[in-house]
Enzyme design. Structure first.
Site, PDB file in Angstrom:
ATOM      1  N   CYS A 177       0.824  -1.205   0.000  1.00  0.00           N
ATOM      2  CA  CYS A 177       0.000   0.000   0.000  1.00  0.00           C
ATOM      3  C   CYS A 177       0.867   1.268   0.000  1.00  0.00           C
ATOM      4  CB  CYS A 177      -1.000  -0.033   1.150  1.00  0.00           C
ATOM      5  SG  CYS A 177      -2.440   0.990   0.800  1.00  0.00           S
ATOM      6  N   HIS A 232      -3.705  -4.748   0.162  1.00  0.00           N
ATOM      7  CA  HIS A 232      -3.040  -5.380   1.304  1.00  0.00           C
ATOM      8  C   HIS A 232      -3.115  -6.900   1.176  1.00  0.00           C
ATOM      9  CE1 HIS A 232      -2.335  -1.841   3.829  1.00  0.00           C
ATOM     10  NE2 HIS A 232      -3.432  -1.367   3.279  1.00  0.00           N
ATOM     11  N   GLU A 283      -1.611  -9.105   2.685  1.00  0.00           N
ATOM     12  CA  GLU A 283      -1.513  -9.799   3.977  1.00  0.00           C
ATOM     13  C   GLU A 283      -2.879 -10.155   4.557  1.00  0.00           C
ATOM     14  OE1 GLU A 283      -0.664  -6.653   3.394  1.00  0.00           O
ATOM     15  OE2 GLU A 283      -1.270  -5.307   5.013  1.00  0.00           O
TER      16      GLU A 283
END
Ligand code: GLN
Length: 550
Positions: free
Chosen positions: A391, A522, A524
Site C-alpha cells: 500500500c 493489502h 496480507e
C-alpha cells in the site's frame, strides 16, 4: 431468523483481558468445523466506535478489513485465518453499531411512540444481530466472542442478550469462560481464586458457564481442576487446561487433546459428522514453529515503532503472520527486525539495510518517516535486495522510482504535500470531497476489488491466474498522468483495475532486480496458514537466496 436448532457458543473473558479469548474462539471454530459443521465466528466489540477504522493501530492493534470493506478488530483476522474462509459484516458488531441502529430507528418513529430503552430495545437489537449472523452465514454453529471481561460496564448488555437467548433455547446455547490462573512469583503456586471470583461475577448476571478454558503458564493439575469444578459448578471434563504455548496455532491441537470439540458437541446435543482431521493444521503448526529451519532475515521499515515491542506486533499483525505462513511453506524461519524509518532521516546510515535478505515497507498514513522509507526503498532497489511494498510501501516505491530513475525530481504524494509539483500519488476526487466534509469514517477505498494481471510479469506467475481479487484500504492512487513517463523508465504496472485506470501492482522486471514489487492493496489480509499468499511466498523465495552483507 436463524435455522431451528442453530447452536450458539458464547465466549467470555474472566479475571483479565489479553489471555487469548480470540484464539480460544478461533480454535473452537476450527475444531467444530473439522468435525463437519459449518461455523461462523462473531466478534462483539463493546466500544462505541461504529467500526474499528478510526482507531490508532498503536493503541488498538491492526485494523482488519473484511472482503466487504468493513473495518474491524484484528481478532477477525485470526478468525478468518483459523477457519480459512471469509467472514461477513454480520459477523462483527460494536456497541456503536448497535446503538446507531436503535437511534436511527427511533428517529424514524420505528418504535411507535414508545420510550426507547436499553432493555428491551438495545438488547433485542443485539439478539437480532446474533440471529442475523447465523442466518446470513447459513451455519450450524455460531461462536460469539464478547470483548472485555465479565464485570465490565460496557459488555453487560451483550451478556444479557446471550442470557435471554439461553433462556429461550436452553438446548442450543453454551457459555465458555476463558479465565486466568496466575502463579505469583513469591508463592510459586498456581491460584484458582481469581477464576472462582470471575465465575461468581458471571453468575450474578444469571449466567452459568458450561466450560472453563483455564489459561495459565503451566498445565493445570487434577487437584486444581477438581477445585475449580466444585467451586464453579462446572463438570471436571469441561475444564480445559490451556497452558502458554509457543504459537497460537498450537491452541486447537491442545484443545483437541483436551477433547474440547467432542465435549462441546455432546453438550450441544450434536453428534460428530466426521472424525476431525487436523493433520494439515498440525503440519503447519510444526513448520511455523520449527526453530531449526534455516533463517531468512527480513527488515520491516515503518513508523508505528516507537511504542515498544508490545504494541508493535499487533499494529502489523497480518503482515507478520503472512510472512510466517510463507516462510513455513518454504521450510524457512523468518527473523524479523523492525526499523524505524525516522532514524534514516536523522542521519543513521541506510547501508545497515545491507544486513538483511529482504525489506518490507508496510502500509501507513501521514508524513512521519516518509523520506526515511524512500531512502530504504532506494537502497533496496540499488542493492538488489528483495523488496515488498504494501500500500503506502507501493506508493513510495513508485515515488522513489519517479524521482531517481524517471527524472521526475519533485515526485511526491499529495497526502504529504498538497501542492506537490509532481503529484505522482494523488487523492481520488470522491476522497477529496470526503476529507473536505470531515467525513473520515469508512470512506476510504475499502474492501475487495478485482485486478487484472499482465502476462509475463512476476505477479502473474505468482498468482498463476489473470484475474485476482484483493482487499484495499487507502485514499490515494498512482496518478494516471505520470504512468507513461514512469513506465517508459522501466517500472512495470503488472496489475491494474479491469478498466486499466487504477494501478494495483508495480514491479521491476527480474532482469533488473531479483524481486521489487509493491501492491496498492493489502495482500496480507488474505494470507492464510493453509494457503499462504503467493506474493509473500515469492518475496521470501527471493529473499532466501539473497546473500546479505552480514
Ligand atoms: N496513506 C496511503 C493512502 O491513504 C496508504 C494507505 C495504506 O498504506 N493503507 O492512500
Amino acid at each position: 431468523m436463524a435455522k431451528k436448532g442453530h447452536k450458539y457458543i458464547f465466549v467470555l473473558g474472566g479475571v483479565m483481558s489479553g489471555v487469548g479469548k480470540g484464539v480460544a474462539t478461533s480454535s473452537i471454530g476450527l475444531l467444530l468445523q473439522q468435525k463437519g459443521y459449518a461455523v461462523n465466528l462473531v466478534k462483539v466489540d463493546p466500544y462505541l466506535n461504529v467500526d474499528a477504522g478510526t482507531m490508532n493501530p498503536t493503541e488498538h492493534g491492526e485494523v482488519f478489513v473484511l472482503k466487504s470493506g468493513l473495518e474491524t478488530d484484528q481478532d477477525m483476522g485470526n478468525y478468518e485465518r483459523f477457519l480459512n474462509r471469509d467472514l461477513t459484516p454480520e459477523d462483527y458488531m460494536t456497541s456503536g453499531m448497535v446503538y446507531q441502529s436503535v437511534i436511527d430507528r427511533e428517529r424514524a418513529l420505528g418504535y411507535g411512540g414508545k420510550c426507547v430503552e436499553a432493555i428491551p430495545h438495545v438488547r433485542d437489537e443485539i439478539m437480532r444481530r446474533f440471529e442475523a449472523a447465523a442466518a446470513y452465514n447459513g451455519s450450524h454453529i455460531s461462536v460469539i466472542e464478547i470483548g472485555g471481561t465479565v464485570g465490565d460496564f460496557q459488555n453487560a448488555l451483550f451478556i444479557e442478550a446471550a442470557r435471554v437467548l439461553k433462556m429461550e433455547r436452553p438446548e442450543d446455547v453454551l457459555f465458555v469462560i476463558v479465565s486466568y490462573l496466575p502463579t505469583p512469583g513469591t508463592l510459586g503456586e498456581m491460584k484458582t481464586k481469581p477464576t472462582q471470583t470471575a465465575v461468581r461475577d458471571l453468575n450474578s448476571y444469571g449466567v452459568q458457564p458450561d466450560f472453563i478454558i483455564a489459561r495459565s503458564h503451566e498445565p493445570i493439575d487434577e487437584k486444581r481442576k477438581e477445585k475449580i469444578a466444585v467451586s464453579c459448578n462446572v463438570r471436571k471434563d469441561h475444564i480445559i487446561s490451556a497452558p502458554d504455548i509457543k504459537s497460537i496455532y498450537e491452541a486447537p491441537l491442545n484443545f483437541n487433546r483436551g477433547k474440547l470439540g467432542d465435549e462441546m458437541l455432546e453438550a450441544l446435543h450434536l453428534s460428530e459428522k466426521r472424525k476431525a482431521s487436523l493433520a494439515a493444521w498440525k503440519r503447519f503448526a510444526l513448520a511455523v514453529n520449527d526453530e531449526k529451519a534455516p533463517e531468512v532475515s527480513i527488515a520491516i521499515v515503518g513508523k508505528y515503532f516507537d511504542t515498544g515491542d508490545f504494541v508493535l506486533s499487533d499494529a502489523y499483525l497480518s503482515v507478520i503472520e503472512a510472512i510466517k505462513f510463507s516462510a513455513a511453506k518454504l521450510g524457512r524461519r523468518a527473523d524479523i527486525t523492525w526499523i524505524n524509518s525516522k532514524h534514516f532521516e536523522e542521519g543513521e546510515p541506510v547501508a545497515q539495510l545491507g544486513k538483511y535478505q529482504g525489506i518490507i515497507v508496510p502500509g501507513g498514513f501521514g508524513e512521519s518517516g516518509i523520506e526515511g522509507k524512500i531512502k530504504a526503498i532506494q537502497y533496496a532497489r540499488e542493492h538488489k535486495i528483495p523488496y515488498l511494498g504494501l500500500c503506502y510501501g507501493m506508493q513510495l516505491m513508485v515515488i522513489e522510482y519517479a524521482r531517481h530513475v524517471a527524472g521526475i525530481k519533485n515526485a511526491h504524494t499529495t497526502e504529504i504535500k498538497k501542492s506537490a509539483e509532481a503529484p505522482v500519488v494523488d487523492i481520488m476526487p470522491e476522497q477529496k470531497q470526503n476529507l473536505s466534509a470531515g467525513n473520515y469514517g469508512a470512506t476510504m477505498r475499502l474492501g475487495a476489488y478485482p485486478a487484472h494481471l499482465k502476462k509475463g510479469t512476476i505477479a502473474r506467475a505468482a498468482y498463476k491466474k489473470e484475474l485476482i481479487e484483493e482487499r484495499h484500504r487507502h485514499r490515494y492512487e498512482i496518478n494516471p498522468a505520470y504512468i507513461e513517463q514512469i513506465t517508459n523508465a522501466g517500472l512495470v504496472f503488472s496489475g491494474t483495475s479491469p478498466d486499466g485506470v487504477l494501478m494495483e501492482i508495480a514491479e521491476l522486471p527480474r532482469s533488473v532486480h531479483p524481486f521489487m514489487l509493491g501492491t496498492q492493496f493489502h495482500p496480507e489480509l488474505q494470507a492464510r496458514p493453509l494457503e499462504p499468499h503467493p506474493l509473500f511466498t515469492e518475496f521470501l523465495k527471493a529473499a532466501a537466496v539473497h546473500s546479505s552483507k552480514a
